[in-house]
Design an enzyme around this catalytic site. Sequence first.
Site, mmCIF file in Angstrom:
data_model
loop_
_atom_site.group_PDB
_atom_site.id
_atom_site.type_symbol
_atom_site.label_atom_id
_atom_site.label_comp_id
_atom_site.label_asym_id
_atom_site.label_seq_id
_atom_site.Cartn_x
_atom_site.Cartn_y
_atom_site.Cartn_z
ATOM 1 N N GLU A 94 -7.838 -14.621 20.411
ATOM 2 C CA GLU A 94 -7.250 -13.969 21.105
ATOM 3 C C GLU A 94 -5.976 -13.632 20.561
ATOM 4 O O GLU A 94 -5.190 -14.574 19.639
ATOM 5 C CB GLU A 94 -6.491 -14.977 22.424
ATOM 6 C CG GLU A 94 -6.739 -15.794 22.368
ATOM 7 C CD GLU A 94 -6.493 -16.961 23.908
ATOM 8 O OE1 GLU A 94 -5.495 -16.762 24.110
ATOM 9 O OE2 GLU A 94 -7.437 -17.055 24.170
ATOM 10 N N CYS A 114 -8.174 -24.992 16.255
ATOM 11 C CA CYS A 114 -6.901 -25.503 15.722
ATOM 12 C C CYS A 114 -6.994 -27.312 15.376
ATOM 13 O O CYS A 114 -7.870 -27.478 16.447
ATOM 14 C CB CYS A 114 -5.827 -25.247 16.607
ATOM 15 S SG CYS A 114 -4.201 -26.368 15.443
ATOM 16 N N GLY A 161 -4.172 -21.794 16.557
ATOM 17 C CA GLY A 161 -4.116 -22.260 14.932
ATOM 18 C C GLY A 161 -2.911 -22.426 14.428
ATOM 19 O O GLY A 161 -1.879 -22.368 14.886
ATOM 20 N N GLU A 162 -2.618 -22.845 13.504
ATOM 21 C CA GLU A 162 -1.775 -23.720 12.913
ATOM 22 C C GLU A 162 -1.006 -22.832 11.409
ATOM 23 O O GLU A 162 -2.313 -22.949 10.267
ATOM 24 C CB GLU A 162 -1.528 -25.040 12.731
ATOM 25 C CG GLU A 162 -0.673 -25.288 11.487
ATOM 26 C CD GLU A 162 1.043 -24.938 11.848
ATOM 27 O OE1 GLU A 162 0.685 -24.976 12.630
ATOM 28 O OE2 GLU A 162 1.528 -24.784 10.927
ATOM 29 N N SER A 193 5.354 -19.474 13.600
ATOM 30 C CA SER A 193 5.534 -21.008 14.669
ATOM 31 C C SER A 193 4.761 -21.910 13.342
ATOM 32 O O SER A 193 3.779 -22.091 13.318
ATOM 33 C CB SER A 193 5.186 -20.365 14.927
ATOM 34 O OG SER A 193 5.534 -21.673 16.370
ATOM 35 N N SER A 216 7.842 -26.709 16.045
ATOM 36 C CA SER A 216 7.379 -26.970 17.893
ATOM 37 C C SER A 216 8.077 -28.358 17.478
ATOM 38 O O SER A 216 7.473 -28.826 16.937
ATOM 39 C CB SER A 216 6.174 -26.894 17.010
ATOM 40 O OG SER A 216 5.477 -25.492 18.022
ATOM 41 N N LEU A 217 8.864 -28.391 18.275
ATOM 42 C CA LEU A 217 9.534 -29.847 18.312
ATOM 43 C C LEU A 217 9.055 -30.443 19.477
ATOM 44 O O LEU A 217 8.692 -31.926 19.065
ATOM 45 C CB LEU A 217 11.140 -29.643 18.386
ATOM 46 C CG LEU A 217 12.102 -30.610 17.660
ATOM 47 C CD1 LEU A 217 11.966 -31.190 16.690
ATOM 48 C CD2 LEU A 217 13.478 -30.366 17.496
ATOM 49 N N HIS A 218 9.618 -30.018 20.310
ATOM 50 C CA HIS A 218 9.211 -30.809 21.485
ATOM 51 C C HIS A 218 9.504 -32.699 22.299
ATOM 52 O O HIS A 218 9.201 -33.327 23.653
ATOM 53 C CB HIS A 218 7.365 -30.512 22.085
ATOM 54 C CG HIS A 218 6.891 -29.584 21.691
ATOM 55 N ND1 HIS A 218 7.294 -28.032 21.864
ATOM 56 C CD2 HIS A 218 5.809 -28.943 20.688
ATOM 57 C CE1 HIS A 218 6.786 -26.956 21.658
ATOM 58 N NE2 HIS A 218 5.694 -26.994 21.044
ATOM 59 N N ASN A 292 3.375 -24.759 30.081
ATOM 60 C CA ASN A 292 2.334 -23.538 30.379
ATOM 61 C C ASN A 292 1.162 -25.144 30.898
ATOM 62 O O ASN A 292 0.561 -25.665 30.029
ATOM 63 C CB ASN A 292 1.288 -23.470 29.735
ATOM 64 C CG ASN A 292 1.314 -21.726 30.323
ATOM 65 O OD1 ASN A 292 0.650 -22.009 31.496
ATOM 66 N ND2 ASN A 292 1.313 -20.778 29.875
ATOM 67 N N CYS A 335 -2.011 -20.723 25.944
ATOM 68 C CA CYS A 335 -2.315 -20.699 24.413
ATOM 69 C C CYS A 335 -3.951 -20.937 24.483
ATOM 70 O O CYS A 335 -4.554 -22.181 24.602
ATOM 71 C CB CYS A 335 -1.797 -21.170 22.976
ATOM 72 S SG CYS A 335 0.119 -21.091 22.654
HETATM 73 N N1 SAH Z 1 0.465 -24.430 15.720
HETATM 74 C C1 SAH Z 1 1.577 -23.434 15.379
HETATM 75 C C2 SAH Z 1 1.460 -22.300 16.527
HETATM 76 C C3 SAH Z 1 1.082 -21.729 17.715
HETATM 77 S S1 SAH Z 1 1.752 -22.478 19.180
HETATM 78 C C4 SAH Z 1 2.737 -24.220 16.577
HETATM 79 O O1 SAH Z 1 2.460 -25.906 16.470
HETATM 80 O O2 SAH Z 1 3.791 -23.605 16.439
HETATM 81 C C5 SAH Z 1 2.681 -21.976 19.904
HETATM 82 C C6 SAH Z 1 3.647 -22.277 20.426
HETATM 83 O O3 SAH Z 1 3.499 -22.776 21.489
HETATM 84 C C7 SAH Z 1 3.569 -23.884 19.703
HETATM 85 O O4 SAH Z 1 5.385 -24.298 20.370
HETATM 86 C C8 SAH Z 1 3.179 -24.927 20.393
HETATM 87 O O5 SAH Z 1 3.553 -26.071 20.346
HETATM 88 C C9 SAH Z 1 3.599 -24.387 22.201
HETATM 89 N N2 SAH Z 1 2.784 -24.554 22.865
HETATM 90 C C10 SAH Z 1 1.351 -24.648 22.999
HETATM 91 N N3 SAH Z 1 0.105 -25.105 23.741
HETATM 92 C C11 SAH Z 1 1.822 -24.587 25.065
HETATM 93 C C12 SAH Z 1 1.635 -25.059 26.453
HETATM 94 N N4 SAH Z 1 0.448 -25.807 27.187
HETATM 95 N N5 SAH Z 1 2.493 -25.168 26.655
HETATM 96 C C13 SAH Z 1 3.968 -23.861 26.384
HETATM 97 N N6 SAH Z 1 4.224 -24.362 25.104
HETATM 98 C C14 SAH Z 1 2.566 -24.405 24.115
#
Ligand code: SAH
Length: 349
Positions: A94, A114, A161-162, A193, A216-218, A292, A335
């Site tokens: 997508e 992924c 994907g990564e 990203s 992506s830190l989180h 999300n 995503c």
């Molecule tokens: N694999 C890469 C790029 C794809 S995801 C990465 O990890 O950065 C793009 C971004 O969306 C990343 O920061 C990921 O952690 C975030 N993401 C994935 N699922 C999510 C969700 N359910 N809610 C919010 N962000 C999400």
Amino acid sequence: MAEWTDLRSMNMEELSQCLLENGEKRFRAKQIYEWLHKKLVRTPEEMKNVPAKCREKLILEHPLYGVTEVERYVSKIDGTMKFLFALHDGNMIESVLMKYKHGNSVCISSQAGCRMGCRFCASTLMGLARNLYPSEMLDQIYAIQKATGERVSHVVVMGTGEPFDNFDALSRMIEMLCDSDGLNIGHRNITVSTCGIVPKIYEFADTHPQITLAISLHAPDDALRKTLMPIANRYSMEELMKAARYYVSRTGRRITFEYSLVKDVNDKKEHADKLTALVKGMNCHINLIPVNPVKERGYQQSEQNNVAAFMHMLKQQHIQVTVRREMGRDISAACGQLRKRYKERSEEE
Ligand code: SAH
């Protein structure tokens, strides 16, 4: 021998070489390249000034891989469009088109599925099907530009994907996207990203210093990050931040950290304080994303006032921070959900 031999993945040099070997003139390579990457033809027959014999011979050895639109959702709120595309082998991916004042941005997938396993993400629920070819990444942009008539000016590699798990194809895709014989998109208009594959961050900084990097830190520490992202078991926060600092000093560019806010998990004052300490003094920007919710995951979005409070705490410490604007909320599926829904539907039938 190049790694990809399908026609749309070949760069000008490879195409020239291949045509010369077939007894064709060098100018044919430029003609064909422009049909594919500038005029964005969908079929070989549309390359009008290329003799049928030449086209047919070429296609025998070098199939034309790309994407085929299967479904499209259009937001009534802001015109954001989500596309479900089929690949030649039946895999689904997508992509999203977002319209901003500064131009049109396409968010592309880098893999079908992924294998990174982030706990809150839908894209990884069914694992990795396969890597995408450069052609399949490019064609998400081409197909969208062609189908909508909207010129694409920005590309973000933030779909399924990564990207650093498919590094070589990503590099080739960027090279071709920025090619003046192709769409000629500015390096600075591309963002990649990653979940934080440390050695690839160094390699990326060295080989693509003009591309914006988002990490992506989180979570602000190892213990919490490990509960959300398996990659944190592989690379420590210290290693990750060292690589991020390397990117900033090597490229002179601001780095982005994505931080998805999950209710009661990473959205408290203690987390904001730790995050501040982690990035203080660094040329960076924090992008807060209210998570999300994905039904299989059970994580909840932080409440609006908590998101605002979290942002405020960072701002007070002079950290550059924004909350990601939710685009296409009415068609929003987190995503990877479009692809997953499609797969579930077709398995029920
Ligand atoms: N694999 C890469 C790029 C794809 S995801 C990465 O990890 O950065 C793009 C971004 O969306 C990343 O920061 C990921 O952690 C975030 N993401 C994935 N699922 C999510 C969700 N359910 N809610 C919010 N962000 C999400």
